[in-house]
Motif scaffolding. Structure first.
Motif, mmCIF file in Angstrom:
data_model
loop_
_atom_site.group_PDB
_atom_site.id
_atom_site.type_symbol
_atom_site.label_atom_id
_atom_site.label_comp_id
_atom_site.label_asym_id
_atom_site.label_seq_id
_atom_site.Cartn_x
_atom_site.Cartn_y
_atom_site.Cartn_z
ATOM 1 N N PRO A 41 0.819 -1.213 0.000
ATOM 2 C CA PRO A 41 0.000 0.000 0.000
ATOM 3 C C PRO A 41 0.855 1.266 0.000
ATOM 4 N N VAL A 42 0.364 2.308 -0.655
ATOM 5 C CA VAL A 42 1.057 3.593 -0.699
ATOM 6 C C VAL A 42 0.098 4.683 -0.227
ATOM 7 N N ARG A 43 0.659 5.828 0.179
ATOM 8 C CA ARG A 43 -0.155 6.938 0.671
ATOM 9 C C ARG A 43 0.067 8.192 -0.177
ATOM 10 N N GLY A 44 -0.838 9.138 -0.005
ATOM 11 C CA GLY A 44 -0.706 10.415 -0.696
ATOM 12 C C GLY A 44 -1.004 10.337 -2.167
ATOM 13 N N VAL A 45 -1.892 9.425 -2.557
ATOM 14 C CA VAL A 45 -2.261 9.274 -3.967
ATOM 15 C C VAL A 45 -3.580 10.005 -4.195
ATOM 16 N N ALA A 46 -3.592 10.925 -5.145
ATOM 17 C CA ALA A 46 -4.779 11.754 -5.359
ATOM 18 C C ALA A 46 -5.199 11.744 -6.821
ATOM 19 N N PRO A 47 -6.510 11.713 -7.097
ATOM 20 C CA PRO A 47 -6.981 11.880 -8.468
ATOM 21 C C PRO A 47 -6.436 13.178 -9.064
ATOM 22 N N GLY A 48 -6.048 13.106 -10.333
ATOM 23 C CA GLY A 48 -5.462 14.255 -11.011
ATOM 24 C C GLY A 48 -3.958 14.161 -11.134
ATOM 25 N N GLN A 49 -3.332 13.440 -10.196
ATOM 26 C CA GLN A 49 -1.891 13.244 -10.279
ATOM 27 C C GLN A 49 -1.558 12.328 -11.448
ATOM 28 N N ALA A 50 -0.309 12.368 -11.862
ATOM 29 C CA ALA A 50 0.160 11.456 -12.903
ATOM 30 C C ALA A 50 0.853 10.259 -12.270
ATOM 31 N N ILE A 51 0.618 9.092 -12.828
ATOM 32 C CA ILE A 51 1.402 7.910 -12.494
ATOM 33 C C ILE A 51 2.271 7.601 -13.706
ATOM 34 N N VAL A 52 3.566 7.429 -13.476
ATOM 35 C CA VAL A 52 4.505 7.124 -14.555
ATOM 36 C C VAL A 52 5.085 5.744 -14.299
ATOM 37 N N LEU A 53 5.010 4.888 -15.302
ATOM 38 C CA LEU A 53 5.503 3.518 -15.183
ATOM 39 C C LEU A 53 6.918 3.407 -15.745
ATOM 40 N N TYR A 54 7.738 2.598 -15.063
ATOM 41 C CA TYR A 54 9.122 2.372 -15.482
ATOM 42 C C TYR A 54 9.393 0.876 -15.604
ATOM 43 N N ASP A 55 10.227 0.533 -16.565
ATOM 44 C CA ASP A 55 10.782 -0.808 -16.695
ATOM 45 C C ASP A 55 12.284 -0.658 -16.536
ATOM 46 N N GLY A 56 12.775 -0.845 -15.309
ATOM 47 C CA GLY A 56 14.158 -0.484 -15.018
ATOM 48 C C GLY A 56 14.275 1.031 -15.047
ATOM 49 N N THR A 57 15.181 1.543 -15.887
ATOM 50 C CA THR A 57 15.301 2.998 -16.025
ATOM 51 C C THR A 57 14.452 3.539 -17.171
ATOM 52 N N ARG A 58 13.858 2.661 -17.954
ATOM 53 C CA ARG A 58 13.083 3.087 -19.122
ATOM 54 C C ARG A 58 11.697 3.567 -18.712
ATOM 55 N N VAL A 59 11.299 4.712 -19.258
ATOM 56 C CA VAL A 59 9.959 5.223 -19.039
ATOM 57 C C VAL A 59 9.020 4.524 -20.014
ATOM 58 N N VAL A 60 8.046 3.816 -19.465
ATOM 59 C CA VAL A 60 7.077 3.100 -20.290
ATOM 60 C C VAL A 60 5.982 4.049 -20.758
ATOM 61 N N GLY A 61 5.486 4.863 -19.840
ATOM 62 C CA GLY A 61 4.442 5.821 -20.178
ATOM 63 C C GLY A 61 3.805 6.382 -18.931
ATOM 64 N N SER A 62 2.777 7.189 -19.128
ATOM 65 C CA SER A 62 2.127 7.827 -17.987
ATOM 66 C C SER A 62 0.620 7.866 -18.210
ATOM 67 N N ALA A 63 -0.122 8.133 -17.133
ATOM 68 C CA ALA A 63 -1.571 8.285 -17.211
ATOM 69 C C ALA A 63 -2.013 9.143 -16.034
ATOM 70 N N THR A 64 -3.216 9.674 -16.114
ATOM 71 C CA THR A 64 -3.758 10.539 -15.073
ATOM 72 C C THR A 64 -4.648 9.727 -14.137
ATOM 73 N N ILE A 65 -4.370 9.779 -12.845
ATOM 74 C CA ILE A 65 -5.119 8.997 -11.865
ATOM 75 C C ILE A 65 -6.560 9.505 -11.803
ATOM 76 N N ALA A 66 -7.510 8.576 -11.964
ATOM 77 C CA ALA A 66 -8.934 8.924 -11.927
ATOM 78 C C ALA A 66 -9.577 8.508 -10.615
ATOM 79 N N SER A 67 -9.199 7.351 -10.077
ATOM 80 C CA SER A 67 -9.783 6.860 -8.833
ATOM 81 C C SER A 67 -8.808 5.926 -8.140
#
Length: 377
Positions: free
Chosen positions: A341-367
Motif C-alpha cells: 500500500p502507498v499513501r498520498g495518492v490523489a486523483p489528477g496526479q500522474a502515475i509514470v511507469l518504469y521498466d528499469g530505467t526506461r519510461v514506459v508511459g504515464s496516465a492521469t489517476i482517476a480513482s
C-alpha cells in the motif's frame, strides 16, 4: 543499445532557454556538438511581472534577458516567442479547473506535454528545425532499429523523467536532452556554466509553480474561484470544522486543516477525500490513506503501448520514490495494483511507469482503492 547525446549528422536545433543554468548549458552543449542551434525563450505571460520575480529561472522579464545574454555568449541566434495564450489555456486554466473538480494536477507535466513538446515542437518542425533541446535531466536511448526510448538521467538525484512521461514516440524522435546523457551533477553543471562564461552559473533553481507569483497556491485559487465555505467532516460524517473552499486541499494534507475538534485518539488527521459537489472535505487517520490499487485515464506511451499485464515500478510524484506495481491496459484505462500500500495518492496526479530505467508511459489517476475500507475514491 547505445546512448546518443546527438545524432550522427548535425541537426537544426531549437533550444528552449528559460533563463536558467540548465537550459543554458544544454544549448551550449548542443552547439558544441556541431548542431545548428537557435535559442528561444517562451513568453508565457501577457504580463510577465505577474509571474515570479527574482532569479527563479522561469517566466519573468529578467529570465528573458538572462536567456538572451546566455545565447550571446554561446554565439547562437535568439528569439522570444509569445505562447502566453496557449499557456493560459492549456496550463493555467487546466490547473484551476482540476482543483475546482477536486483533483490535484501537475502543471509542469502539463506544460511539457502541451507547450514545450506540442506547441513549441509543432512550430519548430514547421520552421524546418529537426529537434527541440531542453535542459531536462533525462536520457534518450536509440535502439539498433532507430527507435528511441526515454530513460532516467544518469544523475538520479536530478532525474526529471517523471515530468517527461507524457511524451510519445513521435515527440521523442525530435527531442534532445544534453544534460541527461552523462553522469553530471548540478554542481558540475554550474561549474561548466562558469567555465563557459555564462552569467547564470550561480542563479538559483526555479521551484514551485511559475504562474503563482507569491507561491500561495490556495490564495491564487481563492482569487480565481472565490471563497466557498463548506464543512470538514470525519469518516462518520460528523462536522469537525469549516473551510473556505474545498479546492484549497489535497489528498494526504495534514497541515492547515484548522480543525477545532480533536480526534478521539489524539492522533493527527489527514485529508481523505474532497467532494466538490457538496463542497465537503473528509478527514481521518493516516492509515485510512493506504491505497492498494488505482485506475488511470488518458494513457500516453513513450513508444508502443504494453500488451497484456506486466510488472513495473511506478512514480507518483515529481520528487517521489518508486514502488512496485502490476499494471494492465483495459478498455483504454490503466488498471494498477500496488505490491505494498502507498499513501498520498490523489486523483489528477500522474502515475509514470518504469521498466528499469526506461519510461514506459504515464496516465492521469482517476480513482483509487483504499485498503481500510476497500472503497474507491
Amino acid at each position: 543499445m547505445t546512448d546518443t547525446p546527438q545524432r550522427s549528422r548535425p541537426l537544426r536545433v531549437l533550444a528552449a532557454m528559460s533563463g536558467g543554468v540548465d537550459s543554458a548549458v544544454a544549448a551550449a552543449r548542443a552547439a558544441e556538438a556541431g548542431h545548428d542551434v537557435t535559442g528561444v525563450h517562451l513568453a508565457l505571460s501577457a504580463n510577465p511581472q505577474s509571474f515570479r520575480t527574482g532569479a527563479r529561472g522561469c517566466c519573468t522579464i529578467e529570465d528573458s534577458r538572462d536567456a538572451r545574454r546566455a545565447a550571446d555568449v554561446i554565439g547562437i541566434p535568439f528569439y522570444v516567442w509569445d505562447l502566453a495564450d496557449r499557456f493560459r489555456e492549456d496550463v493555467v486554466e487546466d490547473f484551476v479547473a482540476e482543483y475546482e473538480a477536486g483533483r490535484t494536477p501537475n502543471p509542469c507535466l502539463r506544460c511539457n506535454e502541451k507547450i514545450k513538446f506540442a506547441a513549441l515542437l509543432d512550430k519548430a518542425l514547421a520552421l524546418g528545425f529537426d529537434a527541440v533541446c531542453t535542459g531536462h535531466y533525462a536520457k534518450i536511448v536509440t535502439l539498433p532499429d532507430g527507435s528511441r526510448e526515454l530513460h532516467r538521467a544518469s544523475d538520479l538525484a536530478k532525474d526529471q523523467s517523471y515530468v517527461l512521461g507524457v511524451l510519445d514516440e513521435q515527440q521523442l524522435a525530435h527531442a534532445l536532452f544534453p544534460l541527461g546523457d552523462t553522469v553530471t551533477t548540478k554542481e558540475e553543471i554550474r561549474a561548466e556554466a562558469e567555465r563557459r562564461g555564462l552569467a547564470v552559473a550561480k542563479k538559483p533553481d526555479s521551484h514551485d509553480i511559475c504562474f503563482i507569483a507569491d507561491g500561495d497556491t490556495q490564495g491564487f485559487l481563492a482569487r480565481r474561484l472565490g471563497k466557498a465555505e463548506g464543512d470538514i467532516v470525519d469518516e462518520a460524517g460528523t462536522k469537525v470544522g469549516t473551510h473556505e473552499g474545498a479546492y484549497g486541499f489535497t489528498i494526504g494534507q495534514r497541515k492547515g486543516l484548522r480543525i477545532g475538534t480533536p480526534a478521539a485518539d489524539g492522533k493527527p488527521r489527514y485529508v481523505l477525500d474532497i467532494s466538490p459537489v457538496n463542497n465537503t472535505v473528509t478527514v481521518g487517520p493516516a492509515e485510512a490513506l493506504d491505497v492498494t490499487a488505482l485506475t488511470a485515464i488518458r494513457p500516453r506511451w513513450c513508444g508502443a503501448a504494453p500488451t497484456g499485464p506486466g510488472t513495473y515500478t511506478a512514480q507518483l510524484r515529481a520528487h517521489g520514490g518508486e514502488t512496485e506495481v502490476s499494471a494492465e491496459l483495459v478498455d483504454g484505462e490503466l488498471r494498477v495494483t500496488f505490491t505494498e500500500p502507498v499513501r498520498g495518492v490523489a486523483p489528477g496526479q500522474a502515475i509514470v511507469l518504469y521498466d528499469g530505467t526506461r519510461v514506459v508511459g504515464s496516465a492521469t489517476i482517476a480513482s483509487t482503492t483504499r485498503a481500510k475500507t476497500a472503497a474507491t475514491v
